[in-house]
Design a protein around this motif. Sequence first.
Motif, short mmCIF file in Angstrom:
data_model
loop_
_atom_site.label_atom_id
_atom_site.label_comp_id
_atom_site.label_asym_id
_atom_site.label_seq_id
_atom_site.Cartn_x
_atom_site.Cartn_y
_atom_site.Cartn_z
N THR A 155 27.88 47.23 11.42
CA THR A 155 28.63 46.68 12.55
C THR A 155 30.05 46.26 12.20
N GLY A 156 30.33 46.03 10.93
CA GLY A 156 31.65 45.56 10.51
C GLY A 156 32.56 46.71 10.13
N ASP A 157 33.79 46.39 9.86
CA ASP A 157 34.77 47.40 9.46
C ASP A 157 35.04 47.32 7.96
N GLY A 158 35.52 48.43 7.41
CA GLY A 158 35.95 48.45 6.02
C GLY A 158 34.87 48.79 5.00
N HIS A 159 33.72 49.28 5.46
CA HIS A 159 32.62 49.56 4.53
C HIS A 159 32.36 51.05 4.35
#
Length: 200
Positions: free
Chosen positions: A171-175
């Motif tokens: 769900t998050g960004d940057g991974h």
Amino acid sequence: MRYLVTGATGKAGRHVVRELLARGASVRVLTRDPERAAGLPAGVEVAVGDLTAPATLEDALDGITGLHLLTTGGDDYATLRTGPEIVELAEKAGVRRVSVLWNGQSGPVEEAVTASGLEWTILQPVDFMGNTLGWAAPIREAGEVREPFGDVPNAVVDEADVGAVAAEALTGDGHAGMVYAVTGPEALTPRQRLAAVAAA
């Protein structure tokens, strides 16, 4: 955003489901046995399918944007050989992100995912804390635990922490494109862990 969680009735998968729900996500789980999904939280959609038989996954992947994927399957938990087919179906269905729960060795699932156009994140937990429960029977029956490498430290991780990392990766960004070694807070030898159990 709708997420499909494979292995949702397992040790870490249940926590992936809970973490995604806590973030307000819509969650569908894949299981070979719907009865095993009975204990999952309300609001979770159950889809029947088998990672060892990719043709059974088409309906489960319909409308999915994020996928939490195991690298083992079947009753024997063997390394999946169906990674290329699963990834092809996921891309065709419009899946954008995938978190992969590594099982200690890279195999066809990791190879297919990393060669794909998906936004992938591979999670490499060292060992689950819950596996320590396997010591319960030998302690009750013989008053001892037999473990190889009794003096080798290992930073075992709580399955709930693995679930939290998987949910953030989805769900998050940057991974995207990242490989995360997921560990617990302290490296302990089996001997030290057993001493802690004995003290408790």
